[in-house]
Design an enzyme around this catalytic site. Structure first.
Site, short mmCIF file in Angstrom:
data_model
loop_
_atom_site.label_atom_id
_atom_site.label_comp_id
_atom_site.label_asym_id
_atom_site.label_seq_id
_atom_site.Cartn_x
_atom_site.Cartn_y
_atom_site.Cartn_z
N SER A 154 -3.59 39.89 -36.52
CA SER A 154 -2.85 39.85 -35.34
C SER A 154 -1.37 39.71 -35.56
O SER A 154 -0.80 38.90 -36.54
CB SER A 154 -3.11 38.44 -34.65
OG SER A 154 -2.96 38.41 -33.55
N GLU A 155 -0.39 40.38 -34.97
CA GLU A 155 0.91 40.77 -35.37
C GLU A 155 1.78 39.54 -35.12
O GLU A 155 2.94 39.28 -35.71
CB GLU A 155 1.52 41.95 -34.65
CG GLU A 155 1.81 41.84 -33.13
CD GLU A 155 0.42 42.36 -32.52
OE1 GLU A 155 -0.54 42.47 -32.83
OE2 GLU A 155 0.63 42.83 -31.22
N ASN A 156 1.30 38.25 -34.44
CA ASN A 156 2.10 37.18 -34.35
C ASN A 156 1.83 36.60 -35.82
O ASN A 156 2.39 35.28 -35.72
CB ASN A 156 1.37 36.31 -33.31
CG ASN A 156 -0.01 36.10 -33.17
OD1 ASN A 156 -0.81 37.07 -33.52
ND2 ASN A 156 -0.49 34.72 -32.77
#
Lengths: 234, 221, 234, 221
Positions: free
Chosen positions: B45-47
Site C-alpha cells: 500500500s503506497e502510504n
C-alpha cells in the site's frame, strides 16, 4: 538540550501569516491534529500548505480551510474535501496537484540538499508541462525541484526531549521527510520518553531534525473512511 | 458471478509465488480475495506498508493502520512499514512486480487516463502516476464500458493522461487485451462472447491473437 | 515464499565473471564477510566492485583484491589497503574515487528510479571534471548519475525468510541502499528469525529488496583500527 | 599545553548548547574531550551515528559500533543510528551546525585541500567533500605549518581541492583566522605572538581585525 514545549499553543505561537507550512499525515492518519487545532485558534492567514491531502470537511486541515487560512496548497489528493473542490473551481484557492511519489521525493530532496532530480513519473501528462525533460539512457525523464518550508508540523508516536522520534504503523508516511525539509520542525507525540529509552536502532527521525516537541493533549484519530460515511459525526 | 468478480478472479491467476503487487482503490482491491492457494503474494500500500492483510472487524480497526484508500487493514506476518519517500522509491525503482488499477480510459498506445475530468472533478492523482511509471507490469482492471454504454478502450484518450504508453494489459469482464507495439491484441474472450461482439463494444481497433482462447477464471491449483 | 539458501557458497554460485557487484560495509564494519569468502573461493575475475572501502590487506574485500578478482572499483576511501594503492599507481586497477555522500546517494538513486540528481558536493574539484554543472537558485550544482549493480552482497543482523532485515548500530551503513540498487540482492545475517518476529515498524530493509538470505557460518568481525595495528594477526 | 590541545580547547569554546557537530579524523577528534560543562553537543559520525560517546575500554569495544575513523566508540543516551544515504542527506542538507576538519592547505578564497597528493597517495576523500559542501560552518583545525616549516595557509592551494570557497574559519596553535569576502582576517593571536610573527609564518596575506584579541582557551563557564 531540551526541546519540549508545554502545549501545542506554545509550539505554534510564532508561526507568521504567509508562511509555507508542511503538514505530515496521509488522509487523517498520522496528522498533527493538536498542532493544527492550535494553529486554527490563531487564525493566521495567507498560509501556503504542503501536505499529501487536505483533511476532510470538519477535521484536520479541513479546519484550516474553513477558517480561511490557506492561500495555496501543494498536494497529491484532495478528493475527500468538498469545500476545497468548491474553492478551487471558483478560483479562490491556488491548488497544485502533483504525483504522490514526486511530492514525497521533492520533500526528501529539500531536506537532503538536493536541489533537483529526474523522475519518469508524469512524462507526457499535465504534470510535466513547462518542465524540462531529458533523455537519460533509453528513457525520458522530467526534472523536479526540491520543496522547502518555513515550518513543518509533524506527528510521531513516541519522542524524547532531544527530538528523537519513532512512528507507529502507517502513521509514519510523510512525517519523517518533512521533519528534514523545514527551517523549523515542530513534532507532536503521543508519548514522551527519556533519552535512551528509544532503541537507537529504531529511531526513524533523529533529533537533529526537530526543533520543538510537544505531547498532544488529546487524540481523536478518526478513521477517515468511517468518518466520511458517518458525516463527520464521530 | 458478477463482472467485477470475474475480472478479479482472472487477474489473481496471474500471480506467482513471491510477487509484490500494488492494488488500486476499488475493483483492484477485490483481487486480494482470490489469490490462489499455495501462492504467497505481498500486497503493497503506497502510504507505506508491505504485507497488507484483510480488513479488520470494526472493533479491531486501528486508525494508525490504513491502506491507500484510507480504509483500516490488518498486518500479515512479515509485513513492514516505511515512510512515503521510501514507498515510492520502491515503486519508482521498479521493484513492484505488478500494479493493478482502474481506468476511465485506455487507448491503443497504452495511454491511461484515470485521475481527472477537467472542470468537473478536483481530486488529484495520488500515487497513480508513480505506480504506472514504476511498476514492471501495469494491468488495468475495469468494466468494459461506462454505465452509458460508451467504450472505455479508445483509439486515443480524450481525458488528461495518468501515464503515456504505460499499460501492459487491460482486463474487463469480457476479455483480456494485451497492449503491444502493433496495437491492442485480444488474447482471451469470456465464454458466450465472440471477437465481433467484443469489438462492437470497443472503440479501439482490436487485433486478434493467434492463440486466442476462452477466459478461464478458476484458480489454477 | 522462502528466500533462505543453505550456505554462502550456494548464495553466490551463479555470480558471473565480469559482474558489477555492490558490497555493503564501512571499513570492516557490516561487511558480508561470509559471502566475500565464498566468492573468493570461486576466483571469478573481471569484477567491477562498488563499495565505500576495499577492506584491508588480509580481510574483507582485500581478499578479493589479492585473488586478482577485481578489474575496477568505485569507492570513497581505500586508504587502509596498501595493495590497492600499489596496483592503482601501477595502472593495473581502474579506481574511481567519489565523495562518500555522493556515492551513497547515487546508490540510493539507483534503487529509487532516479536516473540523475544535482548535488553541491565536489564543485570546483576533480570530481566535477567532465560533469555537467548548473546554477539552481544562487548556488551551482553538479549533476550525478545513479549507480546500479548486477548483484549486491550485503550484511544485516537479523532477517526472516521473506528477506526482511534489521541492522545493528553502525553496521547498517551502505547495506540498505545497496539492497535496492541491484538486480539480485544476497543478504547474509547473523540470526534468522520467523516472519513476524521482527517488529514491522523496525524493519529497515523490506523483503522486496532481497532475493536470497543466508545465515553466515561464522563471524570474525575484526575491529579495523586494531586489526591494522596488530598487522592482521587477530 | 601542546599546540594541538590549544586548538582543540579553543574550538570547543565555539559550541552552543544543542549543537550538532561532525569532527574529522585526527586532531578534530580531540575537541570532543573539551566540551564546556553545561553544554550538550551531539557529535555525528558520517558512517551513520548521531550522539557518539567516548572510546570504550578494550574489553567493551563492539565491532558494530565504530566512528568514521574506524575506531570503536560508545553510545550516549539519545543517540541514533542511520544508513549512509541518510547520514549524508543530513550533512548535505545543511543540518550540521559545524564541521571541523584537518587540512593540508587552505587559501585566501577559503579553498581547502586535504585529501590527496597526486602521484603519491591513493586514499580517497571519504566524506570530506560532502561535509565541507554541506555544513553550516566549516572550521579547519590544523597546525599552522608543516613539519618542514612551510606555510599551510597559502595565497592559492596547489594540491587538488576538497572544496571551493568552503572554509569559514581556520584555527591553528597560533591564531584564529576568519575567511571573508575581503580575504583572511586575523581575529585572535595566542599570547606571546604578534601579528608580524604570525604573518611571517603564513604565505597568505592576513588582514587584521579591528577587534583583534588574545586567543583564550579556557572553557567559558
Amino acid at each position: 538540550m531540551n526541546k519540549v514545549v508545554p502545549t501545542a499553543d506554545d509550539a505554534v505561537v510564532d508561526i507568521a501569516p504567509g508562511s509555507t507550512i508542511m503538514l505530515g499525515g496521509f488522509g487523517l492518519c498520522g496528522i498533527p491534529e493538536n498542532l493544527i487545532a492550535a494553529l486554527v485558534k490563531r487564525r493566521i492567514t495567507g498560509l501556503h500548505t504542503i501536505s499529501n491531502n487536505m483533511g476532510v470537511d470538519g477535521f484536520g486541515m479541513g479546519l484550516m480551510l474553513e477558517a480561511g487560512m490557506i492561500a495555496s496548497h501543494i498536494g497529491s489528493y484532495v478528493g475527500e474535501n468538498r469545500r476545497l473542490e468548491a474553492l478551487v473551481l471558483k478560483g479562490e484557492l491556488d491548488l497544485t496537484l502533483i504525483p504522490q511519489g514526486t511530492l514525497a521525493e521533492r520533500i526528501r530532496a529539500g531536506g537532503a540538499g538536493i536541489p533537483a532530480f529526474y523522475v519518469p513519473t508524469g512524462l507526457g501528462t499535465v504534470v510535466a508541462e513547462g518542465k524540462e525533460t531529458r533523455k537519460i539512457g533509453d528513457r525520458t525523464y522530467v526534472l523536479e525541484q526540491a520543496l522547502h518550508a518555513d515550518v513543518a508540523l509533524i506527528k510521531a508516536w513516541k519522542g524524547d526531549r532531544l527530538g528523537n522520534l519513532v512512528y507507529r504503523k502507517t502513521a509514519r508516511n510523510f512525517n519523517p521527510a518533512m521533519a528534514a525539509a523545514a527551517k523549523v520542525t515542530i513534532a507532536e507525540v503521543e508519548v514522551l520518553v527519556e533519552p535512551g529509552e528509544l532503541d537507537p536502532d529504531h529511531i526513524v527521525t533523529p533529533g537533529i531534525y526537530v526543533n520543538r516537541i510537544v505531547v498532544g493533549a488529546a487524540y481523536r484519530k478518526p478513521i477517515e473512511s468511517k468518518f466520511i460515511q458517518s458525516g463527520g459525526a464521530l | 458471478m458478477t463482472g467485477k468478480e470475474r475480472i478479479a478472479r482472472r487477474i489473481a491467476r496471474e500471480f506467482h509465488d513471491g510477487f509484490y503487487v500494488n492494488l488500486g482503490i476499488g475493483l483492484p482491491t477485490m483481487i486480494a480475495g482470490y489469490v490462489p492457494a499455495g501462492i504467497d503474494v505481498m500486497f503493497q500500500s503506497e502510504n507505506g506498508m508491505l504485507g497488507v492483510g484483510e480488513p479488520p472487524t470494526d472493533e479491531c480497526a486501528d486508525p494508525d493502520l490504513i491502506n491507500a484508500g484510507k480504509q483500516p487493514v490488518t498486518e500479515l506476518p512479515g509485513c513492514s512499514f516505511f515512510a512515503s519517500e521510501e514507498s515510492f522509491a520502491m515503486i519508482r525503482g521498479g521493484h513492484m512486480d505488478m500494479s493493478i488499477l482502474g481506468a476511465m480510459q485506455v487507448d491503443e498506445q497504452g495511454n491511461l487516463a484515470n485521475w481527472t475530468i477537467p472542470g468537473k472533478m478536483v481530486k488529484g492523482m495520488g500515487g497513480a502516476m508513480d505506480l504506472v511509471a514504476g511498476a514492471r507490469r501495469v494491468i488495468v482492471a475495469m468494466e468494459h464500458q461506462t454505465k452509458d454504454g460508451a467504450s472505455r478502450i479508445l483509439k486515443e484518450c480524450t481525458l488528461p493522461l495518468t501515464g503515456q504508453s504505460v499499460v501492459h494489459d487491460i482486463v474487463t469482464e469480457l476479455c483480456w487485451i494485451r497492449v503491444t507495439a502493433e496495437g491492442l491484441v485480444l488474447t482471451e474472450v469470456v465464454e458466450g462472447m465472440n471477437v465481433a461482439e467484443v469489438q462492437a463494444r470497443t472503440e479501439a481497433k482490436l487485433l486478434v491473437s493467434p492463440d486466442l482462447c476462452v477466459m478461464t477464471v478458476d484458480a489454477l491449483v
